[in-house]
Scaffold this motif. Structure first.
Motif, PDB file in Angstrom:
ATOM      1  N   LYS A   7      10.131 -22.191  57.225  1.00 59.97           N
ATOM      2  CA  LYS A   7      11.485 -22.709  57.383  1.00 59.97           C
ATOM      3  C   LYS A   7      12.339 -22.155  56.248  1.00 59.97           C
ATOM      4  CE  LYS A   7      11.692 -27.041  58.245  1.00 59.97           C
ATOM      5  NZ  LYS A   7      11.621 -28.506  58.029  1.00 59.97           N
ATOM      6  N   ARG A   8      13.298 -21.296  56.566  1.00 54.95           N
ATOM      7  CA  ARG A   8      14.140 -20.657  55.559  1.00 54.95           C
ATOM      8  C   ARG A   8      15.534 -21.268  55.568  1.00 54.95           C
ATOM      9  NH1 ARG A   8      10.007 -18.053  52.958  1.00 54.95           N
ATOM     10  NH2 ARG A   8       8.798 -16.795  54.439  1.00 54.95           N
ATOM     11  N   VAL A   9      16.124 -21.375  54.384  1.00 56.15           N
ATOM     12  CA  VAL A   9      17.517 -21.811  54.275  1.00 56.15           C
ATOM     13  C   VAL A   9      18.248 -20.838  53.351  1.00 56.15           C
ATOM     14  CG1 VAL A   9      17.015 -24.253  54.657  1.00 56.15           C
ATOM     15  CG2 VAL A   9      16.995 -23.345  52.325  1.00 56.15           C
ATOM     16  N   PRO A  10      19.556 -20.639  53.542  1.00 62.57           N
ATOM     17  CA  PRO A  10      20.316 -19.801  52.617  1.00 62.57           C
ATOM     18  C   PRO A  10      20.238 -20.377  51.210  1.00 62.57           C
ATOM     19  CG  PRO A  10      21.588 -20.267  54.600  1.00 62.57           C
ATOM     20  CD  PRO A  10      20.391 -21.158  54.644  1.00 62.57           C
ATOM     21  N   ARG A  11      19.983 -19.525  50.234  1.00 61.21           N
ATOM     22  CA  ARG A  11      19.843 -19.993  48.857  1.00 61.21           C
ATOM     23  C   ARG A  11      21.141 -19.769  48.079  1.00 61.21           C
ATOM     24  NH1 ARG A  11      14.620 -18.021  49.886  1.00 61.21           N
ATOM     25  NH2 ARG A  11      15.116 -15.935  49.115  1.00 61.21           N
ATOM     26  N   THR A  12      21.619 -20.831  47.447  1.00 56.47           N
ATOM     27  CA  THR A  12      22.828 -20.776  46.634  1.00 56.47           C
ATOM     28  C   THR A  12      22.489 -20.213  45.256  1.00 56.47           C
ATOM     29  OG1 THR A  12      23.676 -22.723  47.772  1.00 56.47           O
ATOM     30  CG2 THR A  12      24.741 -22.138  45.699  1.00 56.47           C
ATOM     31  N   ASP A  23      24.478 -34.723  45.822  1.00 55.69           N
ATOM     32  CA  ASP A  23      24.980 -35.934  46.470  1.00 55.69           C
ATOM     33  C   ASP A  23      26.506 -35.978  46.459  1.00 55.69           C
ATOM     34  OD1 ASP A  23      22.298 -37.234  46.839  1.00 55.69           O
ATOM     35  OD2 ASP A  23      22.321 -37.133  44.655  1.00 55.69           O
ATOM     36  N   GLU A  24      27.131 -34.858  46.867  1.00 56.43           N
ATOM     37  CA  GLU A  24      28.590 -34.739  46.885  1.00 56.43           C
ATOM     38  C   GLU A  24      29.198 -35.052  45.513  1.00 56.43           C
ATOM     39  OE1 GLU A  24      27.077 -36.677  49.541  1.00 56.43           O
ATOM     40  OE2 GLU A  24      26.954 -34.725  50.552  1.00 56.43           O
ATOM     41  N   GLY A  25      28.497 -34.679  44.460  1.00 58.26           N
ATOM     42  CA  GLY A  25      29.015 -34.841  43.110  1.00 58.26           C
ATOM     43  C   GLY A  25      28.712 -36.167  42.451  1.00 58.26           C
ATOM     44  N   ASP A  52      23.212 -44.659  47.049  1.00 53.17           N
ATOM     45  CA  ASP A  52      23.155 -44.308  45.634  1.00 53.17           C
ATOM     46  C   ASP A  52      21.819 -44.649  44.991  1.00 53.17           C
ATOM     47  OD1 ASP A  52      25.676 -43.153  45.428  1.00 53.17           O
ATOM     48  OD2 ASP A  52      26.655 -45.079  45.155  1.00 53.17           O
ATOM     49  N   ARG A  53      21.030 -45.509  45.615  1.00 56.88           N
ATOM     50  CA  ARG A  53      19.684 -45.772  45.100  1.00 56.88           C
ATOM     51  C   ARG A  53      18.734 -44.634  45.451  1.00 56.88           C
ATOM     52  NH1 ARG A  53      21.132 -51.171  46.325  1.00 56.88           N
ATOM     53  NH2 ARG A  53      20.381 -50.985  48.473  1.00 56.88           N
ATOM     54  N   ASN A  54      19.017 -43.927  46.520  1.00 55.08           N
ATOM     55  CA  ASN A  54      18.126 -42.849  46.962  1.00 55.08           C
ATOM     56  C   ASN A  54      18.798 -41.484  46.801  1.00 55.08           C
ATOM     57  OD1 ASN A  54      15.810 -44.405  47.957  1.00 55.08           O
ATOM     58  ND2 ASN A  54      17.307 -45.260  49.375  1.00 55.08           N
ATOM     59  N   ILE A  55      19.263 -41.208  45.588  1.00 51.00           N
ATOM     60  CA  ILE A  55      19.925 -39.937  45.309  1.00 51.00           C
ATOM     61  C   ILE A  55      18.900 -38.818  45.177  1.00 51.00           C
ATOM     62  CG2 ILE A  55      21.859 -41.092  44.172  1.00 51.00           C
ATOM     63  CD1 ILE A  55      20.630 -40.171  41.500  1.00 51.00           C
ATOM     64  N   ALA A  56      19.409 -37.595  45.161  1.00 53.31           N
ATOM     65  CA  ALA A  56      18.538 -36.416  45.139  1.00 53.31           C
ATOM     66  C   ALA A  56      17.646 -36.363  43.901  1.00 53.31           C
ATOM     67  CB  ALA A  56      19.381 -35.141  45.226  1.00 53.31           C
ATOM     68  N   LEU A  57      18.117 -36.909  42.777  1.00 48.98           N
ATOM     69  CA  LEU A  57      17.361 -36.800  41.533  1.00 48.98           C
ATOM     70  C   LEU A  57      16.225 -37.815  41.426  1.00 48.98           C
ATOM     71  CD1 LEU A  57      20.262 -36.250  38.968  1.00 48.98           C
ATOM     72  CD2 LEU A  57      18.680 -34.539  39.862  1.00 48.98           C
ATOM     73  N   ASN A 134      14.334 -24.988  40.667  1.00 46.84           N
ATOM     74  CA  ASN A 134      13.911 -24.644  42.017  1.00 46.84           C
ATOM     75  C   ASN A 134      13.886 -25.861  42.936  1.00 46.84           C
ATOM     76  OD1 ASN A 134      12.922 -21.680  42.508  1.00 46.84           O
ATOM     77  ND2 ASN A 134      12.323 -22.169  40.406  1.00 46.84           N
ATOM     78  N   VAL A 135      13.288 -26.946  42.467  1.00 45.73           N
ATOM     79  CA  VAL A 135      13.156 -28.142  43.302  1.00 45.73           C
ATOM     80  C   VAL A 135      14.522 -28.700  43.679  1.00 45.73           C
ATOM     81  CG1 VAL A 135      12.461 -30.568  43.248  1.00 45.73           C
ATOM     82  CG2 VAL A 135      10.856 -28.801  42.550  1.00 45.73           C
ATOM     83  N   GLN A 136      15.413 -28.850  42.703  1.00 46.11           N
ATOM     84  CA  GLN A 136      16.703 -29.478  42.986  1.00 46.11           C
ATOM     85  C   GLN A 136      17.643 -28.557  43.766  1.00 46.11           C
ATOM     86  OE1 GLN A 136      16.985 -32.508  42.714  1.00 46.11           O
ATOM     87  NE2 GLN A 136      15.398 -33.076  41.260  1.00 46.11           N
ATOM     88  N   SER A 137      17.647 -27.271  43.434  1.00 44.81           N
ATOM     89  CA  SER A 137      18.514 -26.346  44.172  1.00 44.81           C
ATOM     90  C   SER A 137      18.046 -26.208  45.617  1.00 44.81           C
ATOM     91  CB  SER A 137      18.537 -24.974  43.487  1.00 44.81           C
ATOM     92  OG  SER A 137      19.132 -25.050  42.205  1.00 44.81           O
ATOM     93  N   TYR A 138      16.739 -26.134  45.814  1.00 46.00           N
ATOM     94  CA  TYR A 138      16.206 -26.052  47.175  1.00 46.00           C
ATOM     95  C   TYR A 138      16.537 -27.312  47.961  1.00 46.00           C
ATOM     96  CZ  TYR A 138      12.740 -26.028  50.945  1.00 46.00           C
ATOM     97  OH  TYR A 138      12.120 -26.103  52.175  1.00 46.00           O
ATOM     98  N   ARG A 139      16.386 -28.458  47.348  1.00 47.95           N
ATOM     99  CA  ARG A 139      16.706 -29.724  48.009  1.00 47.95           C
ATOM    100  C   ARG A 139      18.172 -29.734  48.467  1.00 47.95           C
ATOM    101  NH1 ARG A 139      14.986 -35.342  46.880  1.00 47.95           N
ATOM    102  NH2 ARG A 139      13.879 -34.575  45.052  1.00 47.95           N
ATOM    103  N   ASP A 140      19.067 -29.279  47.566  1.00 49.30           N
ATOM    104  CA  ASP A 140      20.486 -29.304  47.912  1.00 49.30           C
ATOM    105  C   ASP A 140      20.818 -28.282  48.991  1.00 49.30           C
ATOM    106  OD1 ASP A 140      22.855 -30.809  47.202  1.00 49.30           O
ATOM    107  OD2 ASP A 140      23.704 -28.927  46.493  1.00 49.30           O
ATOM    108  N   ASP A 141      20.170 -27.125  48.961  1.00 44.80           N
ATOM    109  CA  ASP A 141      20.418 -26.130  50.006  1.00 44.80           C
ATOM    110  C   ASP A 141      19.933 -26.642  51.368  1.00 44.80           C
ATOM    111  OD1 ASP A 141      21.761 -24.252  48.515  1.00 44.80           O
ATOM    112  OD2 ASP A 141      19.980 -23.082  48.027  1.00 44.80           O
ATOM    113  N   CYS A 142      18.833 -27.369  51.388  1.00 43.09           N
ATOM    114  CA  CYS A 142      18.383 -27.962  52.650  1.00 43.09           C
ATOM    115  C   CYS A 142      19.372 -29.018  53.129  1.00 43.09           C
ATOM    116  CB  CYS A 142      16.992 -28.579  52.473  1.00 43.09           C
ATOM    117  SG  CYS A 142      15.663 -27.367  52.315  1.00 43.09           S
TER     118      CYS A 142
END
Length: 209
Positions: A7-12, A23-25, A52-57, A134-142
């Motif tokens: 599964k590929r996604v465009p990488r920022t 999370d939209e900032g 906000d309890r289940n944010i990306a971080l 890698n983990v956080q950027s990939y999560r956000d790109d997905c």
């Protein structure tokens, strides 16, 4: 290799950024200068809603194979789960997470934002920065692509970063199961079958000394 099944996604391009927004900032991770004692600062919104309890971080319950981890709360309140115990730390307080301890943390306040800085150990700094980026950027790109993350890719990041998911069950079996899951799911399936990488140049570029 069955890379066509991956599964590929465009990488920022985020490798040159010192601060990454999620999370939209509403949340962010800031990478400190190489000479700083701490590696990153996490900024979390107040935990006033399920969103906000289940944010990306927010990390899942996990453990580190080799490193001791240090957290220092800059502002707000952080709730740490450490081997089944709940511990709240406030601004100015710190906590040490021993290697191989099952742990996670979150914002303990519904009204205050949280800022907490953390580091594992200096010897692992480059590896840790690569893992976080890698983990956080990939999560956000997905998230931006509207697709779920690939578990084999996530497990491969974990394998490279010495991070293991804390599985349920007796600790000895849970540790062994987590390591085997990283190895077979991440290294074997993720890297050698599906063609994923432990790190991507768009997300992490090693610092030149």
């Amino acid at each position: 290799m069955l890379s066509f099944l991956a599964k590929r996604v465009p990488r920022t391009q985020t490798a040159s950024r010192t601060t990454l927004l999620f999370d939209e900032g509403r949340s962010s991770i800031q990478f400190k200068a190489p000479g700083d004692k701490y590696l990153v600062v996490n900024h979390w919104p107040p935990a006033s809603s399920e969103q906000d309890r289940n944010i990306a971080l927010r990390p899942p319950l996990h453990w580190h194979r080799h490193q001791t981890e240090h957290f220092h709360v800059l502002s707000g309140q952080a709730r740490f789960t450490l081997d089944g115990r709940e511990i709240v730390k406030r601004a100015g307080e710190s906590i040490v997470i021993p290697a191989q301890a099952f742990h996670t943390f979150c914002n303990a306040s519904a009204t205050e934002a949280l800022a907490v800085e953390l580091v594992l150990e200096p010897a692992w700094r480059a590896r840790d920065e690569a893992f976080f980026r890698n983990v956080q950027s990939y999560r956000d790109d997905c998230r931006k692509a509207g697709v779920a993350r690939s578990l084999p890719q996530v497990l491969l990041f974990n394998w490279a970063g010495g991070v293991v998911l804390a599985l349920p069950g007796p600790p000895v079996l849970a540790r062994l199961g987590g390591i085997l899951m990283n190895f077979w799911g991440g290294l074997v399936l993720g890297k050698y079958v599906l063609g994923y990488q432990e790190s991507y140049p768009e997300y992490y570029s090693p610092k030149q000394e």
